[in-house]
Design an enzyme around this catalytic site. Structure first.
Site, PDB file in Angstrom:
ATOM      1  N   ARG A 229       1.101  -1.033  -0.070  1.00 39.23           N
ATOM      2  CA  ARG A 229       0.305   0.657   0.303  1.00 39.23           C
ATOM      3  C   ARG A 229       1.178   1.590  -0.492  1.00 39.23           C
ATOM      4  O   ARG A 229       2.066   1.033   0.466  1.00 39.23           O
ATOM      5  CB  ARG A 229      -1.120   0.007   1.541  1.00 39.23           C
ATOM      6  N   HIS A 277      -1.562  -0.403 -10.367  1.00 38.74           N
ATOM      7  CA  HIS A 277      -2.447  -1.839  -9.311  1.00 38.74           C
ATOM      8  C   HIS A 277      -2.696  -2.639 -10.087  1.00 38.74           C
ATOM      9  O   HIS A 277      -3.630  -3.134 -10.073  1.00 38.74           O
ATOM     10  CB  HIS A 277      -3.323  -1.100  -8.346  1.00 38.74           C
TER      11      HIS A 277
HETATM   12  N1  LIG Z   1      -1.201  -4.546  -5.215  1.00 31.34           N
HETATM   13  C1  LIG Z   1      -1.789  -5.412  -4.906  1.00 31.34           C
HETATM   14  O1  LIG Z   1      -2.188  -5.606  -6.165  1.00 31.34           O
HETATM   15  C2  LIG Z   1      -1.794  -6.496  -3.883  1.00 31.34           C
HETATM   16  C3  LIG Z   1      -3.181  -7.816  -3.653  1.00 31.34           C
HETATM   17  C4  LIG Z   1      -3.462  -8.054  -2.931  1.00 31.34           C
HETATM   18  C5  LIG Z   1      -2.668  -7.529  -1.606  1.00 31.34           C
HETATM   19  N2  LIG Z   1      -1.975  -6.104  -1.191  1.00 31.34           N
HETATM   20  C6  LIG Z   1      -1.610  -6.419   0.214  1.00 31.34           C
HETATM   21  O2  LIG Z   1      -0.742  -7.215   0.217  1.00 31.34           O
HETATM   22  C7  LIG Z   1      -1.254  -7.216   1.477  1.00 31.34           C
HETATM   23  C8  LIG Z   1      -1.059  -8.497   2.283  1.00 31.34           C
HETATM   24  O3  LIG Z   1      -1.477  -9.690   2.303  1.00 31.34           O
HETATM   25  P1  LIG Z   1      -1.094 -10.868   2.543  1.00 31.34           P
HETATM   26  O4  LIG Z   1      -2.539 -11.617   2.070  1.00 31.34           O
HETATM   27  O5  LIG Z   1      -0.091 -11.548   2.508  1.00 31.34           O
HETATM   28  O6  LIG Z   1      -1.307 -10.492   4.298  1.00 31.34           O
HETATM   29  P2  LIG Z   1      -1.095 -11.594   5.510  1.00 31.34           P
HETATM   30  O7  LIG Z   1      -0.979 -12.824   5.282  1.00 31.34           O
HETATM   31  O8  LIG Z   1      -2.246 -11.095   6.926  1.00 31.34           O
HETATM   32  O9  LIG Z   1       0.264 -11.468   5.560  1.00 31.34           O
HETATM   33  C9  LIG Z   1       0.748  -9.978   6.405  1.00 31.34           C
HETATM   34  C10 LIG Z   1       1.918 -10.094   7.098  1.00 31.34           C
HETATM   35  O10 LIG Z   1       2.384  -8.800   7.411  1.00 31.34           O
HETATM   36  C11 LIG Z   1       3.073  -8.737   8.695  1.00 31.34           C
HETATM   37  N3  LIG Z   1       2.514  -7.620   9.654  1.00 31.34           N
HETATM   38  C12 LIG Z   1       1.511  -7.107   9.475  1.00 31.34           C
HETATM   39  N4  LIG Z   1       0.978  -5.981  10.494  1.00 31.34           N
HETATM   40  C13 LIG Z   1       3.277  -5.785  10.895  1.00 31.34           C
HETATM   41  C14 LIG Z   1       4.254  -4.849  11.604  1.00 31.34           C
HETATM   42  N5  LIG Z   1       3.441  -4.346  12.022  1.00 31.34           N
HETATM   43  N6  LIG Z   1       5.612  -5.827  11.861  1.00 31.34           N
HETATM   44  C15 LIG Z   1       5.450  -6.359  11.270  1.00 31.34           C
HETATM   45  N7  LIG Z   1       4.853  -7.320  10.107  1.00 31.34           N
HETATM   46  C16 LIG Z   1       3.815  -7.229   9.605  1.00 31.34           C
HETATM   47  C17 LIG Z   1       2.364 -10.088   9.396  1.00 31.34           C
HETATM   48  O11 LIG Z   1       3.024 -10.201  10.501  1.00 31.34           O
HETATM   49  P3  LIG Z   1       2.070 -11.543  11.165  1.00 31.34           P
HETATM   50  O12 LIG Z   1       2.799 -12.614  10.039  1.00 31.34           O
HETATM   51  O13 LIG Z   1       3.369 -11.734  12.264  1.00 31.34           O
HETATM   52  O14 LIG Z   1       0.742 -11.876  11.530  1.00 31.34           O
HETATM   53  C18 LIG Z   1       2.074 -10.871   8.172  1.00 31.34           C
HETATM   54  O15 LIG Z   1       3.609 -11.651   8.352  1.00 31.34           O
HETATM   55  C19 LIG Z   1      -2.333  -6.976   1.791  1.00 31.34           C
HETATM   56  O16 LIG Z   1      -3.015  -6.364   2.825  1.00 31.34           O
HETATM   57  C20 LIG Z   1      -2.536  -6.041   0.955  1.00 31.34           C
HETATM   58  O17 LIG Z   1      -2.873  -4.680   1.629  1.00 31.34           O
HETATM   59  C21 LIG Z   1      -1.822  -6.138  -2.364  1.00 31.34           C
END
Ligand SMILES: NC(=O)c1ccc[n+]([C@@H]2O[C@H](COP(=O)([O-])OP(=O)(O)OC[C@H]3O[C@@H](n4cnc5c(N)ncnc54)[C@H](OP(=O)(O)O)[C@@H]3O)[C@@H](O)[C@H]2O)c1
Length: 314
Positions: A229, A277
């Site tokens: 983001r 995006h």
């Molecule tokens: N550009 C695009 O097209 C696109 C598409 C889809 C998603 N996204 C973005 O990608 C993000 C991640 O997706 P995901 O499915 O991988 O999410 P997820 O499974 O919830 O994983 C989030 C990861 O970030 C870590 N995290 C969260 N807050 C943190 C902090 N304060 N400090 C350190 N690590 C932190 C979490 O740690 P823990 O393992 O300890 O919980 C986890 O490892 C989404 O939220 C979205 O914004 C972008």
């Protein structure tokens, strides 16, 4: 009587039609219907809804709503705008999305690794200059966020022989990946990452995480890929580290304001690649199956899939 599942979304007509068509196949025993087509009685029956950028005032017209299934993986806006925390939120957790995102991480890592921005610029001025090739084993990649997407990306990068370092909120382990957590862990990871990939959710804790001080910790000449983001990186700090050439290049797929306004200096910046995006698009086909499976399980057993932790924001 098929269960009625409201679709509460701000999508264009074509996108709405696509979702409805795919839900007909993925969920033949239910009637997924746009909210505006439902009577007050039908709205009162709904305990769950499918959402995509919903107007929360629309959700308030579903008096018995207990749970929403988002069609998107990122739900920071929904978490911020949905004040009623008795309504559980499940974000899209689709293995195909993770695979597509991992492919994008590898593609744009290779773009930076093999100096494609530089060769494009050389072509603009007809320069025939060959640069040394760095081997993948000598280019460690740091991934911020080791969730569904970060892990899939790490696996893909390892299969191309890049050393991978990963950072998460809670300590974790992963085969062949050096893992870090906490502020000190972040500093160490930054100091060793020649390409940094952002795959974190946007939360109060991650907003502005990459400020001037942290960007300066990256090795001289490092590059950055933001597929998470926009507001996770401080704009002025990013522009400054690119202008001083501490950072060599940034691939940005996500922005504070989308679509990116035509006046934004990113568009014409020689050291920024702008993407609209597109790194991890949701697949109608697979996401509708994931959502249908979750809803069917909920209707049959009352069990919810994993839900967003409102206090953590993801
Ligand atoms: N550009 C695009 O097209 C696109 C598409 C889809 C998603 N996204 C973005 O990608 C993000 C991640 O997706 P995901 O499915 O991988 O999410 P997820 O499974 O919830 O994983 C989030 C990861 O970030 C870590 N995290 C969260 N807050 C943190 C902090 N304060 N400090 C350190 N690590 C932190 C979490 O740690 P823990 O393992 O300890 O919980 C986890 O490892 C989404 O939220 C979205 O914004 C972008």
């Amino acid at each position: 009587m098929p269960a009625i599942i409201p679709l509460v979304a701000r999508l264009n007509d074509w996108e709405t039609a696509q979702w409805l068509r795919h839900f007909e196949t993925a969920f033949p025993n239910a009637r997924v219907a746009p909210l505006e087509t439902l009577t007050p009685q039908e709205r009162a029956q709904a305990r769950c809804a499918i959402v995509a950028n919903p107007d929360t005032a629309d959700l308030a017209t579903l008096p018995n709503l207990k749970w929403v299934q988002s069609l998107w993986a990122g739900v920071e806006r929904l978490v911020r705008e949905l004040p009623d925390d008795t309504i559980a939120i499940t974000r899209m957790n689709d293995p195909q999305l993770a695979e597509t995102m991992a492919e994008a991480v590898l593609a744009w890592t290779l773009y930076l690794h093999r100096d494609m921005p530089l060769y494009r610029q050389q072509q603009n001025t007809a320069q025939w200059v060959q640069h040394d090739v760095t081997l993948p084993k000598d280019r460690p990649i740091g991934i911020l966020g080791l969730g569904t997407l970060g892990r899939a990306a790490a696996t893909k990068l390892r299969s191309s022989n890049f050393p991978v370092l990963g950072w998460s909120r809670t300590p974790t382990t992963m085969p062949e990946v050096e893992t870090f957590s906490g502020k000190d862990g972040l500093d160490t990871l930054l100091s060793r990452s020649r390409i940094l990939v952002l795959l974190l959710p946007l939360t109060p804790e991650t907003t502005g995480l990459l400020n001037a001080e942290r960007l300066a910790r990256l090795p001289q000449g490092a590059a950055l890929i933001n597929f998470a983001r926009g507001p996770i990186i401080e704009t002025e700090a990013l522009l400054h580290t690119l202008e001083t050439r501490h950072l060599n290049h940034a691939v940005l797929d996500v922005f504070k304001n989308e679509p990116l306004p035509p006046t934004c200096p990113y568009w014409s910046h020689p050291h920024i690649t702008v993407l609209p995006h597109i790194s991890g698009p949701t697949s109608y086909e697979t996401a509708s199956k994931v959502a249908a499976h979750n809803i069917r399980t909920y209707l049959e057993t009352g069990n919810l899939p994993p839900i967003v932790n409102r206090s953590q924001g993801y």
